[in-house]
Write a protein that holds these residues in place. Structure first.
Motif, short mmCIF file in Angstrom:
data_model
loop_
_atom_site.label_atom_id
_atom_site.label_comp_id
_atom_site.label_asym_id
_atom_site.label_seq_id
_atom_site.Cartn_x
_atom_site.Cartn_y
_atom_site.Cartn_z
N PRO A 94 -2.52 11.25 -0.73
CA PRO A 94 -2.44 11.07 -2.18
C PRO A 94 -3.50 10.15 -2.77
O PRO A 94 -3.93 10.33 -3.90
CB PRO A 94 -1.03 10.47 -2.36
N GLY A 95 -3.95 9.17 -1.99
CA GLY A 95 -4.97 8.23 -2.50
C GLY A 95 -6.38 8.59 -2.08
O GLY A 95 -7.27 7.74 -2.09
N ARG A 96 -6.62 9.86 -1.76
CA ARG A 96 -7.91 10.27 -1.20
C ARG A 96 -9.09 9.99 -2.12
O ARG A 96 -10.22 9.84 -1.64
CB ARG A 96 -7.89 11.74 -0.82
N MET A 153 0.84 -1.20 0.00
CA MET A 153 0.00 0.00 0.00
C MET A 153 0.87 1.25 0.00
O MET A 153 0.63 2.21 -0.74
CB MET A 153 -0.92 -0.01 1.23
N GLN A 154 1.92 1.24 0.81
CA GLN A 154 2.81 2.40 0.86
C GLN A 154 3.56 2.60 -0.45
O GLN A 154 3.86 3.73 -0.83
CB GLN A 154 3.77 2.26 2.03
N ALA A 155 3.83 1.49 -1.15
CA ALA A 155 4.48 1.61 -2.46
C ALA A 155 3.56 2.32 -3.45
O ALA A 155 4.01 3.12 -4.28
CB ALA A 155 4.84 0.22 -2.99
N LEU A 156 2.26 2.06 -3.36
CA LEU A 156 1.29 2.73 -4.24
C LEU A 156 1.19 4.22 -3.90
O LEU A 156 1.09 5.06 -4.80
CB LEU A 156 -0.07 2.06 -4.12
N LEU A 172 2.39 7.69 -6.34
CA LEU A 172 1.58 8.87 -6.62
C LEU A 172 2.35 10.16 -6.32
O LEU A 172 2.02 11.22 -6.88
CB LEU A 172 0.29 8.84 -5.81
N LEU A 173 3.33 10.06 -5.46
CA LEU A 173 4.11 11.25 -5.09
C LEU A 173 5.24 11.53 -6.08
O LEU A 173 5.88 12.58 -6.01
CB LEU A 173 4.68 11.07 -3.68
#
Length: 229
Positions: A214-216, A111-114, A118-119
């Protein structure tokens, strides 16, 4: 006055894990919100903890890093009498530690890789890495769903450190890879997690910051409504 200080950020999944544990264990902690985008604050934090990772617990002159170690430390030294997230029985404690690691490594890490992708700038995106992370999360959902059949919490009837890890891992992972409706045990477990008072409190305290996540776009409207951000 609180003798413990938690250096944290309300959006961090690993901070959520520790915040949930702190509430369950009934511990008073001073919370110091980190702004690592500020050069001076970042330098001061790196001087305190060179890896720069959060959260970090400070107990007097002692620094306690890493979320799972932090929770064990808090239970051993500061928990309200009778409150536990890791059972005393060795085999039961081993299972809790195992599932804590599974949620951290198999759900939280991809999840943190995704989020990290995005960043990146548009030209620096890693399509293959994103696909692999999504597949890893989907695979984890499947075996977690099988494991949860007949269980209330990750390791049985008692809410444990494994559930502290599961709550933020699944909360954020679902913004990128929605929980499949066919995984009925996982879906029901997620709802139990979100309804747990300590999880609900942690999510509620993070709401003002979700507009920066970022994934909001993948957050359910019950957690974040862009129109009200």
């Amino acid at each position: 006055m609180a003798t413990l200080t938690l250096h944290y950020h309300p959006l961090s999944s690993y901070c959520h894990k520790v915040l949930i544990a702190i509430d369950v264990l009934g511990i008073e902690v001073e919370k110091k919100l980190l702004n690592l985008g500020d050069p001076q604050e970042r330098a001061a934090y790196l001087a305190l903890w060179p890896t720069g990772k959060m959260p970090l617990l400070v107990d007097g002159q002692r620094q306690v890093p890493e979320s799972s170690i932090m929770i064990e430390y808090l239970q051993q030294h500061h928990a309200h009498p009778g409150r536990k997230l890791i059972p005393d029985e060795p085999e039961a404690a081993l299972e809790v530690r195992l599932w804590d690691r599974i949620f951290d490594l198999e759900v939280m890490t991809p999840m943190q890789a995704l989020t990290a992708d995005l960043l990146r700038s548009e030209g620096g995106r890693d399509a293959q890495g994103v696909a692999q992370a999504r597949e890893r999360i989907s695979s984890a959902y499947s075996f977690i769903n099988r494991h949860l059949e007949g269980r209330t919490w990750a390791c049985g009837d008692a809410f444990s450190m494994a559930d502290c890890a599961a709550a933020p891992a699944l909360f954020y992972a679902a913004t990128y890879v929605p929980l499949p409706a066919a995984h009925v045990h996982l879906m029901a477990y997620f709802e139990r997690l979100m309804a747990h008072p300590s999880v609900a409190l942690t999510v509620d305290q993070a709401r003002p910051f979700f507009k920066y996540y970022p994934g909001r776009s993948g957050l359910a409207r019950r957690f974040f409504d862009p129109a009200q951000a």
